[in-house]
Design a protein around this motif. Sequence first.
Motif, PDB file in Angstrom:
ATOM      1  N   THR A  20       0.851  -1.186   0.000  1.00 55.05           N
ATOM      2  CA  THR A  20       0.000   0.000   0.000  1.00 55.05           C
ATOM      3  C   THR A  20       0.890   1.242   0.000  1.00 55.05           C
ATOM      4  O   THR A  20       2.087   1.183   0.333  1.00 55.05           O
ATOM      5  N   GLU A  65       0.687   3.565   2.090  1.00 53.35           N
ATOM      6  CA  GLU A  65       1.071   3.833   3.478  1.00 53.35           C
ATOM      7  C   GLU A  65       2.345   3.071   3.846  1.00 53.35           C
ATOM      8  O   GLU A  65       3.229   3.603   4.538  1.00 53.35           O
ATOM      9  N   GLU A  66       2.440   1.840   3.381  1.00 48.65           N
ATOM     10  CA  GLU A  66       3.667   1.056   3.654  1.00 48.65           C
ATOM     11  C   GLU A  66       4.870   1.719   2.993  1.00 48.65           C
ATOM     12  O   GLU A  66       5.970   1.766   3.575  1.00 48.65           O
ATOM     13  N   GLU A  81       5.221   4.849   2.305  1.00 50.78           N
ATOM     14  CA  GLU A  81       5.550   6.068   3.062  1.00 50.78           C
ATOM     15  C   GLU A  81       6.396   5.719   4.292  1.00 50.78           C
ATOM     16  O   GLU A  81       7.347   6.433   4.637  1.00 50.78           O
ATOM     17  N   LYS A  82       6.065   4.589   4.955  1.00 44.60           N
ATOM     18  CA  LYS A  82       6.843   4.166   6.131  1.00 44.60           C
ATOM     19  C   LYS A  82       8.294   3.867   5.762  1.00 44.60           C
ATOM     20  O   LYS A  82       9.185   3.945   6.605  1.00 44.60           O
ATOM     21  N   HIS A  83       8.501   3.472   4.516  1.00 45.84           N
ATOM     22  CA  HIS A  83       9.873   3.213   4.039  1.00 45.84           C
ATOM     23  C   HIS A  83      10.473   4.472   3.417  1.00 45.84           C
ATOM     24  O   HIS A  83      11.442   4.380   2.658  1.00 45.84           O
ATOM     25  N   ASP A  84       9.878   5.620   3.745  1.00 45.54           N
ATOM     26  CA  ASP A  84      10.379   6.911   3.272  1.00 45.54           C
ATOM     27  C   ASP A  84      10.441   6.977   1.749  1.00 45.54           C
ATOM     28  O   ASP A  84      11.343   7.572   1.182  1.00 45.54           O
ATOM     29  N   TYR A  85       9.495   6.324   1.104  1.00 43.50           N
ATOM     30  CA  TYR A  85       9.322   6.331  -0.351  1.00 43.50           C
ATOM     31  C   TYR A  85      10.515   5.727  -1.117  1.00 43.50           C
ATOM     32  O   TYR A  85      10.705   6.012  -2.297  1.00 43.50           O
ATOM     33  N   ARG A 107      13.203  -4.355  -0.096  1.00 41.73           N
ATOM     34  CA  ARG A 107      12.660  -3.870   1.176  1.00 41.73           C
ATOM     35  C   ARG A 107      11.269  -4.417   1.462  1.00 41.73           C
ATOM     36  O   ARG A 107      10.828  -4.426   2.615  1.00 41.73           O
ATOM     37  N   TYR A 108      10.569  -4.807   0.419  1.00 38.64           N
ATOM     38  CA  TYR A 108       9.161  -5.176   0.577  1.00 38.64           C
ATOM     39  C   TYR A 108       8.917  -6.678   0.460  1.00 38.64           C
ATOM     40  O   TYR A 108       8.037  -7.218   1.120  1.00 38.64           O
TER      41      TYR A 108
END
Length: 543
Positions: free
Chosen positions: A479, A481-482, A484-488, A494-495
């Motif tokens: 998502t 939001e996820e 964004e949590k990884h600072d884009y 990472r995912y």
Amino acid sequence: MPPRKRAAAGQGELPGVSSTKEIQDILWKAADKLRGSMDAAQYKEFVLGLVFLKYVSDAFHERREELAADPELAAIPEHRRAAFLEEKDEYTEKNVFWVPPTARWDHIKENASSAEGGVGKLLDEAMDEVMKANKTLTGVLPKIFNRDNVDQKRLKELVDLISDARFTGHGDRPAQDVLGETYEYFLGRFARAEGKLAGEFYTPASVVRLLVEVLEPYEGRVYDPACGSGGMFVQSGKFVASRRGKDHTHDIAVYGQEANERTWRLAKMNLAIHGMDPKGVGERWADTFADDKLPDLKADFVMANPPFNMSDWARKSDDPRWRYGVPPQSNANYAWLQHIVSKLGDRGSAGVVLSNGSMSSKQSGEGEIRAALVAADLVACMVALPANLFRTTAIPACLWFLTKDKSPQGTKALEDRRSRVLFIDARAMGTMLDRTERILTDADLEKISDTYHAWRGTRSAREKDLSYEDVAGFCYSATLEEIEKHDYVLTPGRYVGATEIEDDPDAEPVEDRIARLTKELFEHLDESARLDAVVREQLGRVV
């Protein structure tokens, strides 16, 4: 086209050579002897220009035989029949280039030894005549065969080789297929030979295929703002032909721009030799940033492999294309991405090859531009590619897939993927061709494209009864939001997480394995100590 009869008069075959691939190899070696004092770019034009002249001549003859086979033509007097076969419109209306008599290959072959001024002059004049007779080829063909740095004897030998019957259309394989393959073969060989210098005109075939297989450009406008030799367009045409038949290849219209004059010429010839309209790459070469030749274009598909991390580019801070932030002068990656977004139609999609750094860079405002692109829901999928796919650069690369519309799109009944991004980690895929070059195999391409289509719920996924699910270590649907949590940061690793390892019921228990390996380690250390003592003792005796 009707079935072609045997080789044209005057053409022979090399004894002991059976396949087109073998004769292509022989031709490459023969052409390589002509390299002499030419620079690499000139030499490339030299060889590909010859192949192109052979193509237009063969295609002309195929059309001529088709006209001659018309039963109605047999009923008219000989002199009128001959005149009819020289009617230019009968060729151009079928998208066949008109070839004046003295530019036809039979004429060149028959006069190569005796022509006044030599075979080089004969070829230069033929190129000139073909360009004068076909406006779309104006300024495209090379006239470099009669120069001092060209060995005329070897040029004559090369003409004889190209006259071989296997470079002529026959049976169900028209000249377009045979010479088109040869043209691609030479582009690939030049890319291998030139290494880093080949980056401006050549993208590895498996990477081009992956972009096309994911985007599925069945119909509409296909655009490439850094089109090189036109490989994206040719592969798009092949995709349509293989999925829907050759009659549908004109369901796509191609538009491109190329900054390098010589590469622009290669693209023109490449499109023409594959039966595509060469007008698509414009009347002149031009820099996409400084002089956008297609300012009003809205494309259904954009594919591009622009120069990685380009710092020498024409930047205007007030350019309206920089809707998501002004790209830094030090790196044009985000200029390419925003230029491409500006060219997408309302439901357009794009696939772009960029360096891995584009997924995580935060320098000079790039992090903010990336965040804005993600927040605008323009990023559909990120693919991390394996190393060594590009002979032209050692820089690791990735694919950005962008789209203007992630909704179900009405009757297309796609999966609603708004506010989601698919991440695919393909770094472990591919097969090494040799010590330095890797390719993505057919199975690799199918796995990656099937994953994307299953995620998007496309028609091709439904036909194969595919459904999407996250696979640890390979793919993940995140998502916004996820992200964004990884600072884009958009690096797939990472995912997708680590690959899950299934428990083996017969596997050795962990505690037992540690004890066994510890015991083996001590045994090796003891043996090492013993050998060390022996060596010292022997050295002591010598000294």
